[in-house]
Design a protein around this motif. Sequence first.
Motif, PDB file in Angstrom:
ATOM      1  N   VAL A  67       0.842  -1.202   0.000  1.00  0.00           N
ATOM      2  CA  VAL A  67       0.000   0.000   0.000  1.00  0.00           C
ATOM      3  C   VAL A  67       0.874   1.247   0.000  1.00  0.00           C
ATOM      4  O   VAL A  67       0.642   2.204  -0.764  1.00  0.00           O
ATOM      5  CB  VAL A  67      -0.939  -0.012   1.226  1.00  0.00           C
ATOM      6  N   LEU A  68       1.890   1.261   0.864  1.00  0.00           N
ATOM      7  CA  LEU A  68       2.792   2.409   0.932  1.00  0.00           C
ATOM      8  C   LEU A  68       3.564   2.579  -0.366  1.00  0.00           C
ATOM      9  O   LEU A  68       3.740   3.704  -0.866  1.00  0.00           O
ATOM     10  CB  LEU A  68       3.755   2.226   2.109  1.00  0.00           C
ATOM     11  N   GLY A  69       4.036   1.464  -0.936  1.00  0.00           N
ATOM     12  CA  GLY A  69       4.773   1.536  -2.191  1.00  0.00           C
ATOM     13  C   GLY A  69       3.927   2.061  -3.331  1.00  0.00           C
ATOM     14  O   GLY A  69       4.396   2.853  -4.158  1.00  0.00           O
ATOM     15  N   ASP A  70       2.659   1.636  -3.399  1.00  0.00           N
ATOM     16  CA  ASP A  70       1.751   2.138  -4.436  1.00  0.00           C
ATOM     17  C   ASP A  70       1.556   3.643  -4.297  1.00  0.00           C
ATOM     18  O   ASP A  70       1.510   4.380  -5.298  1.00  0.00           O
ATOM     19  CB  ASP A  70       0.400   1.422  -4.348  1.00  0.00           C
ATOM     20  N   ALA A  71       1.438   4.110  -3.052  1.00  0.00           N
ATOM     21  CA  ALA A  71       1.241   5.535  -2.817  1.00  0.00           C
ATOM     22  C   ALA A  71       2.454   6.350  -3.258  1.00  0.00           C
ATOM     23  O   ALA A  71       2.320   7.502  -3.694  1.00  0.00           O
ATOM     24  CB  ALA A  71       0.954   5.783  -1.333  1.00  0.00           C
ATOM     25  N   LEU A  72       3.635   5.745  -3.169  1.00  0.00           N
ATOM     26  CA  LEU A  72       4.864   6.442  -3.549  1.00  0.00           C
ATOM     27  C   LEU A  72       5.260   6.186  -4.995  1.00  0.00           C
ATOM     28  O   LEU A  72       6.281   6.699  -5.464  1.00  0.00           O
ATOM     29  CB  LEU A  72       6.008   6.012  -2.630  1.00  0.00           C
ATOM     30  N   GLY A  73       4.475   5.373  -5.715  1.00  0.00           N
ATOM     31  CA  GLY A  73       4.772   5.089  -7.111  1.00  0.00           C
ATOM     32  C   GLY A  73       5.934   4.144  -7.324  1.00  0.00           C
ATOM     33  O   GLY A  73       6.598   4.178  -8.369  1.00  0.00           O
TER      34      GLY A  73
ATOM     35  N   ARG B  37       6.064  -2.664  -8.636  1.00  0.00           N
ATOM     36  CA  ARG B  37       5.276  -3.703  -7.990  1.00  0.00           C
ATOM     37  C   ARG B  37       6.152  -4.628  -7.132  1.00  0.00           C
ATOM     38  O   ARG B  37       7.262  -4.972  -7.513  1.00  0.00           O
ATOM     39  CB  ARG B  37       4.570  -4.535  -9.072  1.00  0.00           C
ATOM     40  N   PHE B  38       5.655  -5.000  -5.972  1.00  0.00           N
ATOM     41  CA  PHE B  38       6.302  -5.907  -5.023  1.00  0.00           C
ATOM     42  C   PHE B  38       7.517  -5.300  -4.320  1.00  0.00           C
ATOM     43  O   PHE B  38       8.254  -6.016  -3.636  1.00  0.00           O
ATOM     44  CB  PHE B  38       6.734  -7.221  -5.690  1.00  0.00           C
ATOM     45  N   THR B  39       7.760  -4.001  -4.463  1.00  0.00           N
ATOM     46  CA  THR B  39       8.954  -3.417  -3.825  1.00  0.00           C
ATOM     47  C   THR B  39       8.616  -2.518  -2.640  1.00  0.00           C
ATOM     48  O   THR B  39       9.522  -2.168  -1.880  1.00  0.00           O
ATOM     49  CB  THR B  39       9.778  -2.590  -4.837  1.00  0.00           C
ATOM     50  N   GLY B  40       7.360  -2.159  -2.465  1.00  0.00           N
ATOM     51  CA  GLY B  40       6.993  -1.295  -1.343  1.00  0.00           C
ATOM     52  C   GLY B  40       7.435  -1.819   0.012  1.00  0.00           C
ATOM     53  O   GLY B  40       7.968  -1.059   0.838  1.00  0.00           O
TER      54      GLY B  40
END
Length: 413
Positions: free
Chosen positions: A172-178, A181-184
Amino acid sequence: MPDARAVDPLGGARLAAIRRRTVWVLSLGQTLGGVAFGATVSLGALLAADLSGDESLSGLAAAAVTLGAAAFAIPLAALARRRGRRPALTSGLGVALIGVILVVIAAGSRSFPLLLAGIVLIGAGQAANLQSRFAAADLATDASRGRDISIVVWATTIGAVLGPNLIGPGEVLGDALGMPRFTGPYLFTVVAQVLAVALFLAFLRPDPLVVAGQLAEGGHGAVRTTVARADRPVAARYAILAIAGSHGVMVAIMAMTPVHLTHQGASLSIVGLTISLHIAGMYALSPVFGLLADRWGRVRTILLGQALLAASLVVSGLGQSSGAAVTVGLVLLGLGWSAATVAGAALLVEASGEAERTRRQGRSDLAMNLVGAGGAIAAGAALGWIGYGGLAFAALAIVAVIALLSPRGRRSA
């Protein structure tokens, strides 16, 4: 030599205080390292499948981190021998941080080779985590060595449980920061590793291995016997054999259990529960085995571990068609591994003279990781050839060798 302001070798009370402080600092660092490593293994498999486009290659992530841990085991042990534990542990974690950065870059650039290279470097963090248990024994006495090692091993439980549970929030945090995928979740890995480095730099003072070296050179009496002891190569070699062999048996069976249970029609929740209980067996009771190693004896506790491993293999082999039996077998597998590795580490430390100690510790970690990787690969082939039950019974041969080669009663041990 760094940390020249270490304590007076004759200050027994001060030495005990440093030993207790060292154990707790290492335990907290192990918890942070477990958080970082716990998410890495799960994410690495997902990223390997995604970037390669082939799910059959997902296992290369686990192989890469294991080989990385093996590759860095001896260099980090050599660095500890020259400079102390603090430089060695922080260097391993620092290399792992570089690996995390490479993994994120690999995900963004869709580079599978770069991903594997990054995961290999992350293995340096695992090598540092393994070295922590030996660092806990640098200043230990015969009465506390097993307990001190087991406390640090037990601390891994917290990170091993917490780490994978951070994958969801991390995405979720990784998606928010752009982020790719799978690295957040690697954001949590970075934070945990940085905190561990800061912890060791600030609080692993004086350096326990440096103090141990000073005691060996200039101490005397009861305090000196903490670290200066006769070299017993037979017992040391047996400790390495017991640690590596027990780890190989554990990895071989554990790695194939999810596949076997899935073939038997078990749900993913059952598979997850079985592995969770196995991990609990590996770490939760390690203080108990540490106390047994101190009070009952190192070799006896190793042999207890072999008995537990043998019971595990028999239960798993005979009950391979029963999910409950396999679960019981996996719990016993974890307990046997815990007893053998905690007692084996204590035996290796006290059977090695000061000049050989860190060198043998590096060899032990190298052997442990290589045998574990080889065990996983061999188990995959064996599963298709002789089945899960056959694999379990075949592994009994390794347990038998470890038990039969016990150095009990030999003068040279």
